[in-house]
Design an enzyme around this catalytic site. Structure first.
Site, PDB file in Angstrom:
ATOM      1  N   CYS B 100       1.069  -1.145  -0.002  1.00  0.00           N
ATOM      2  CA  CYS B 100       0.041   0.166   0.077  1.00  0.00           C
ATOM      3  C   CYS B 100       0.894   1.315   0.015  1.00  0.00           C
ATOM      4  CB  CYS B 100      -0.950  -0.001   1.010  1.00  0.00           C
ATOM      5  SG  CYS B 100      -2.464   0.913   1.207  1.00  0.00           S
ATOM      6  N   THR B 101       0.514   2.345   0.793  1.00  0.00           N
ATOM      7  CA  THR B 101       1.228   3.733   0.610  1.00  0.00           C
ATOM      8  C   THR B 101       2.514   3.695   1.539  1.00  0.00           C
ATOM      9  OG1 THR B 101      -0.069   4.474   2.618  1.00  0.00           O
ATOM     10  CG2 THR B 101      -0.794   4.924   0.377  1.00  0.00           C
TER      11      THR B 101
END
Lengths: 208, 208
Positions: B100-101
């Site tokens: 993800c981020t």
């Protein structure tokens, strides 16, 4: 809606975190991690501890209860505080749910009697000992009982139930937020598709 | 093999627990949850705390580092102890990974410069700001960097990498143990398949 997620020593973390990530994103929903006593609870691999912010007695009437599985399930099969709590909260819960061998704990507590349910593939037949009809489905809904198969099945269980609780639009929104468009690298995640040597290896690892 | 999983306030739990459940089951592997300082770290939804047993300084040379994403990623983009630690451990790690981020934090720390990587669909273009080539793939391997897309993609990332580290047989065994034969209830888990109103809802929920 209050969702109580039950922790006990030796739980498998993905069993509870998969559904948590879904239910925790539904509108007007509070999730509380509970255990027999508040405090850190150590998982099956012994390298992860999650904080239970409440004891069972602190959460007397959740709208949903979720119990996961894991090797520690074996230590939760005897009647006692947890079973008594499960029986009590089940009387008023909108949904009583489990992932993996969590359903065996629900079954041992007596609340699944006469119901269809699922669990981890390795333990599926054990449900019958408690008067529960084992199902090979990944997600089983029978009355207000929703059970998921092993470990990762909790994500599918939770999204399915999220659709019933909050509507398809909201469940789909959560599915996109968690980017749940799985691409498993192998096609071996169930007994139906795993070759015999992988099944044998899995049994060996799980028994170690 | 020592695997260090980095926690910070506002992390998304499935980002780290998905891969943990896979890597933690590989032979001769120790997983350590680390944070800037040891102690409880609270997630994005503020209802879950995981115990970081070590501070960054206690884990100077893990064989693998994993950093997940979540809304808290925004607070980890400035240079400082975490970035310095990431740059240092990356010099000797066999694998530097993210979900993800988390890849935006790796990118901001400078270690992904000139590489291909992925992240949550909502933030994909932001990678370019750091000299990283965004990829829409669910799992991207470039050198010893392995990045997964949003949240649930960490499971696919970890199983893919487990195959490289421990062999297909072991990765397949883990996949069966966690019964990873996903059956998402909807076909909306990526930008490619989600209808516009679901994408719009997701943006609205994530911005709230």
């Amino acid at each position: 809606m209050q969702v109580a997620i039950v922790l006990y020593p030796g739980f498998t973390s993905m069993d509870v975190i998969g559904p948590y990530e879904v239910f925790g994103r539904l509108p007007d929903t509070d999730v509380v991690f509970v255990a027999e006593r508040p405090g850190l609870v150590v998982n099956d691999l012994r390298s992860l501890s999650i904080n239970a912010v409440a004891g069972l007695a602190d959460v007397p009437s959740p709208d949903m209860v979720l119990i996961g599985g894991g090797p520690g399930q074996a230590g939760q099969m005897a009647d006692g505080n947890l079973h008594e709590w499960l029986r009590t909260v089940d009387r008023t819960s909108a949904w009583t749910t489990s992932v993996c061998t969590g359903s065996l704990i629900l079954a041992a507590a007596g609340v699944l009697k006469g119901r269809r349910a699922t669990t981890h593939w390795a333990m599926l037949e054990n449900l019958a000992e408690f008067g529960v009809t084992p199902s090979k489905e990944r997600v089983v809904i029978d009355g207000h009982y929703v059970t998921g198969a092993g470990v990762s099945a909790g994500i599918d269980m939770a999204l399915t139930l999220a659709g019933l609780i909050a509507g398809d639009d909201m469940a789909q929104t959560v599915q996109l937020i968690i980017e749940y468009a799985p691409q498993p690298p192998y096609h071996v995640g169930s007994l139906d598709t795993a070759p015999p040597e992988v099944v044998e290896n899995a049994w060996r690892v799980m028994s170690a």
